[in-house]
Design a protein around this motif. Sequence first.
Motif, PDB file in Angstrom:
ATOM      1  N   TYR A  32       0.846  -1.240   0.096  1.00  0.00           N
ATOM      2  CA  TYR A  32       0.064  -0.080   0.127  1.00  0.00           C
ATOM      3  C   TYR A  32       0.778   1.208   0.059  1.00  0.00           C
ATOM      4  CZ  TYR A  32      -4.487  -2.587   1.598  1.00  0.00           C
ATOM      5  OH  TYR A  32      -5.306  -3.504   1.385  1.00  0.00           O
ATOM      6  N   ALA A  33       0.648   2.224  -1.039  1.00  0.00           N
ATOM      7  CA  ALA A  33       0.983   3.555  -0.631  1.00  0.00           C
ATOM      8  C   ALA A  33       0.238   4.022   0.728  1.00  0.00           C
ATOM      9  CB  ALA A  33       0.777   4.449  -1.869  1.00  0.00           C
ATOM     10  N   ILE A  34       0.983   4.870   1.451  1.00  0.00           N
ATOM     11  CA  ILE A  34       0.420   5.413   2.591  1.00  0.00           C
ATOM     12  C   ILE A  34       0.258   6.959   2.390  1.00  0.00           C
ATOM     13  CG2 ILE A  34       0.314   5.576   5.204  1.00  0.00           C
ATOM     14  CD1 ILE A  34      -0.363   2.835   4.080  1.00  0.00           C
ATOM     15  N   GLY A  35      -0.821   7.570   2.830  1.00  0.00           N
ATOM     16  CA  GLY A  35      -0.929   9.022   2.718  1.00  0.00           C
ATOM     17  C   GLY A  35      -1.191   9.534   4.136  1.00  0.00           C
ATOM     18  N   TRP A  36      -0.979  10.773   4.222  1.00  0.00           N
ATOM     19  CA  TRP A  36      -1.185  11.670   5.401  1.00  0.00           C
ATOM     20  C   TRP A  36      -2.127  12.739   4.910  1.00  0.00           C
ATOM     21  CZ3 TRP A  36      -0.242  10.767  10.584  1.00  0.00           C
ATOM     22  CH2 TRP A  36       1.073   9.852  10.905  1.00  0.00           C
ATOM     23  N   PHE A  37      -3.240  13.023   5.740  1.00  0.00           N
ATOM     24  CA  PHE A  37      -4.097  14.114   5.437  1.00  0.00           C
ATOM     25  C   PHE A  37      -4.575  14.775   6.764  1.00  0.00           C
ATOM     26  CE2 PHE A  37      -6.007  13.155   1.315  1.00  0.00           C
ATOM     27  CZ  PHE A  37      -5.548  12.102   1.132  1.00  0.00           C
ATOM     28  N   ARG A  38      -4.943  16.010   6.745  1.00  0.00           N
ATOM     29  CA  ARG A  38      -5.380  16.903   7.887  1.00  0.00           C
ATOM     30  C   ARG A  38      -6.475  17.473   7.607  1.00  0.00           C
ATOM     31  NH1 ARG A  38      -0.425  21.451   7.607  1.00  0.00           N
ATOM     32  NH2 ARG A  38      -1.211  22.378   5.705  1.00  0.00           N
ATOM     33  N   ASP A  46      -7.665  17.639   4.034  1.00  0.00           N
ATOM     34  CA  ASP A  46      -6.818  18.088   2.792  1.00  0.00           C
ATOM     35  C   ASP A  46      -5.619  17.020   2.951  1.00  0.00           C
ATOM     36  OD1 ASP A  46      -7.301  21.556   3.482  1.00  0.00           O
ATOM     37  OD2 ASP A  46      -8.239  20.372   2.291  1.00  0.00           O
ATOM     38  N   PHE A  47      -5.207  16.883   1.618  1.00  0.00           N
ATOM     39  CA  PHE A  47      -3.908  16.046   1.477  1.00  0.00           C
ATOM     40  C   PHE A  47      -2.714  16.800   1.946  1.00  0.00           C
ATOM     41  CE2 PHE A  47      -1.104  13.434  -0.678  1.00  0.00           C
ATOM     42  CZ  PHE A  47       0.055  14.200  -1.166  1.00  0.00           C
ATOM     43  N   VAL A  48      -1.692  15.804   2.624  1.00  0.00           N
ATOM     44  CA  VAL A  48      -0.375  16.346   3.138  1.00  0.00           C
ATOM     45  C   VAL A  48       0.759  15.861   2.310  1.00  0.00           C
ATOM     46  CG1 VAL A  48       0.722  16.719   5.095  1.00  0.00           C
ATOM     47  CG2 VAL A  48      -1.443  16.800   5.388  1.00  0.00           C
ATOM     48  N   ALA A  49       0.677  14.502   2.381  1.00  0.00           N
ATOM     49  CA  ALA A  49       1.779  13.905   1.806  1.00  0.00           C
ATOM     50  C   ALA A  49       1.667  12.330   1.470  1.00  0.00           C
ATOM     51  CB  ALA A  49       3.165  14.022   2.621  1.00  0.00           C
ATOM     52  N   VAL A  50       2.088  11.872   0.613  1.00  0.00           N
ATOM     53  CA  VAL A  50       1.826  10.303   0.365  1.00  0.00           C
ATOM     54  C   VAL A  50       3.093   9.624   0.026  1.00  0.00           C
ATOM     55  CG1 VAL A  50       1.358  10.772  -2.090  1.00  0.00           C
ATOM     56  CG2 VAL A  50       0.649   8.792  -1.171  1.00  0.00           C
ATOM     57  N   ILE A  51       3.333   8.407   0.277  1.00  0.00           N
ATOM     58  CA  ILE A  51       4.529   7.856   0.169  1.00  0.00           C
ATOM     59  C   ILE A  51       4.451   6.456  -0.599  1.00  0.00           C
ATOM     60  CG2 ILE A  51       4.662   6.471   2.378  1.00  0.00           C
ATOM     61  CD1 ILE A  51       7.836   6.904   2.217  1.00  0.00           C
ATOM     62  N   SER A  52       4.885   6.032  -1.633  1.00  0.00           N
ATOM     63  CA  SER A  52       4.518   4.958  -2.389  1.00  0.00           C
ATOM     64  C   SER A  52       4.970   3.563  -1.649  1.00  0.00           C
ATOM     65  CB  SER A  52       5.491   4.948  -3.750  1.00  0.00           C
ATOM     66  OG  SER A  52       7.035   4.827  -3.386  1.00  0.00           O
ATOM     67  N   PHE A  53       4.552   2.500  -2.134  1.00  0.00           N
ATOM     68  CA  PHE A  53       4.431   1.135  -1.335  1.00  0.00           C
ATOM     69  C   PHE A  53       5.946   0.920  -0.874  1.00  0.00           C
ATOM     70  CE2 PHE A  53       6.312  -1.676  -4.191  1.00  0.00           C
ATOM     71  CZ  PHE A  53       6.217  -1.183  -5.369  1.00  0.00           C
ATOM     72  N   ASP A  54       6.880   1.202  -1.863  1.00  0.00           N
ATOM     73  CA  ASP A  54       8.233   0.908  -1.568  1.00  0.00           C
ATOM     74  C   ASP A  54       9.004   2.046  -1.146  1.00  0.00           C
ATOM     75  OD1 ASP A  54       9.376   1.191  -5.194  1.00  0.00           O
ATOM     76  OD2 ASP A  54       8.334   2.543  -3.769  1.00  0.00           O
ATOM     77  N   TYR A  59       5.043  12.354  -2.540  1.00  0.00           N
ATOM     78  CA  TYR A  59       4.392  13.797  -3.030  1.00  0.00           C
ATOM     79  C   TYR A  59       3.842  14.599  -1.713  1.00  0.00           C
ATOM     80  CZ  TYR A  59       4.349  11.256  -7.540  1.00  0.00           C
ATOM     81  OH  TYR A  59       4.583  10.671  -8.822  1.00  0.00           O
ATOM     82  N   TYR A  60       4.009  15.768  -2.022  1.00  0.00           N
ATOM     83  CA  TYR A  60       3.613  16.796  -0.742  1.00  0.00           C
ATOM     84  C   TYR A  60       2.619  17.810  -1.295  1.00  0.00           C
ATOM     85  CZ  TYR A  60       7.706  14.693   1.850  1.00  0.00           C
ATOM     86  OH  TYR A  60       8.486  14.006   2.235  1.00  0.00           O
ATOM     87  N   CYS A  96      -3.503   9.189   8.973  1.00  0.00           N
ATOM     88  CA  CYS A  96      -2.807   8.542   7.891  1.00  0.00           C
ATOM     89  C   CYS A  96      -3.723   7.373   7.153  1.00  0.00           C
ATOM     90  CB  CYS A  96      -1.631   7.586   8.485  1.00  0.00           C
ATOM     91  SG  CYS A  96      -1.918   6.301   9.413  1.00  0.00           S
ATOM     92  N   ALA A  97      -3.608   7.156   6.061  1.00  0.00           N
ATOM     93  CA  ALA A  97      -4.702   6.263   5.366  1.00  0.00           C
ATOM     94  C   ALA A  97      -3.894   5.418   4.291  1.00  0.00           C
ATOM     95  CB  ALA A  97      -5.566   7.142   4.580  1.00  0.00           C
ATOM     96  N   ALA A  98      -4.465   4.343   3.843  1.00  0.00           N
ATOM     97  CA  ALA A  98      -4.135   3.343   2.936  1.00  0.00           C
ATOM     98  C   ALA A  98      -4.518   3.589   1.533  1.00  0.00           C
ATOM     99  CB  ALA A  98      -4.031   1.890   3.248  1.00  0.00           C
ATOM    100  N   TYR A  99      -3.640   3.893   0.838  1.00  0.00           N
ATOM    101  CA  TYR A  99      -4.155   4.358  -0.592  1.00  0.00           C
ATOM    102  C   TYR A  99      -5.045   3.180  -1.542  1.00  0.00           C
ATOM    103  CZ  TYR A  99      -4.201   5.225  -5.699  1.00  0.00           C
ATOM    104  OH  TYR A  99      -4.397   5.675  -7.153  1.00  0.00           O
ATOM    105  N   SER A 100      -5.984   3.293  -2.358  1.00  0.00           N
ATOM    106  CA  SER A 100      -6.575   2.147  -2.874  1.00  0.00           C
ATOM    107  C   SER A 100      -6.453   2.442  -4.594  1.00  0.00           C
ATOM    108  CB  SER A 100      -7.918   2.156  -2.504  1.00  0.00           C
ATOM    109  OG  SER A 100      -8.669   1.079  -3.309  1.00  0.00           O
ATOM    110  N   SER A 101      -7.015   3.665  -4.812  1.00  0.00           N
ATOM    111  CA  SER A 101      -7.233   3.817  -6.256  1.00  0.00           C
ATOM    112  C   SER A 101      -7.470   5.117  -6.579  1.00  0.00           C
ATOM    113  CB  SER A 101      -8.241   2.921  -6.787  1.00  0.00           C
ATOM    114  OG  SER A 101      -9.299   3.245  -6.427  1.00  0.00           O
ATOM    115  N   GLY A 102      -7.273   5.706  -7.836  1.00  0.00           N
ATOM    116  CA  GLY A 102      -7.607   7.181  -8.059  1.00  0.00           C
ATOM    117  C   GLY A 102      -6.280   7.928  -7.835  1.00  0.00           C
TER     118      GLY A 102
END
Length: 121
Positions: A32-38, A46-54, A59-60, A96-102
Motif C-alpha cells: 500500500y501507498a500510505i498518505g497523510w491528510f489533515r 486536505d492532502f498532506v503527503a503520500v509515500i509509495s509502497f516501496d 508527493y507533498y 494516515c490512510a492506505a491508498y486504494s485507487s484514483g
Amino acid sequence: QVQLVVSGGGFVQAGGSLRLSCAASGQKFDSYAIGWFRQAPGKERDFVAVISFDGETTYYADSVKGRFTISRDNGKKMVYLEMNSVRPEDTAVYYCAAYSSGSYYNDFGYDYWGQGTQGPG
C-alpha cells in the motif's frame, strides 16, 4: 485489509518540530501507498503527503513542501510524518490512510484510515 493507528500528536510552538507515527497491522502493508491528510476545524480534509509502497516516491502538498517529510519502514510496518518549522496554519487533526485507487490527492481514493491525532498547534 490493513489497520492503522496514529500517534505522536501534541502541542508544538511555531517553528518547532513534531513527528507523527502511523502503525499498521494486517496483511500486505508493504503493498500500500500510505498518505497523510489533515483536517482543521470547520474545513475539509486536505492532502498532506503520500509515500509509495516501496518508499521510493513521495508527493507533498505545496503548503508543506520543504518542511514536512514522509517516510516508511516496511519491516516495522510504520509510516512517519516529520514536521519541521511548524506554523499556526498546520494546526489540524492528522490522519494516515492506505491508498486504494484514483488520485493520491483525494481522500476518497483511500480505503483504510487511522483514527487521527491532534497536531501540532
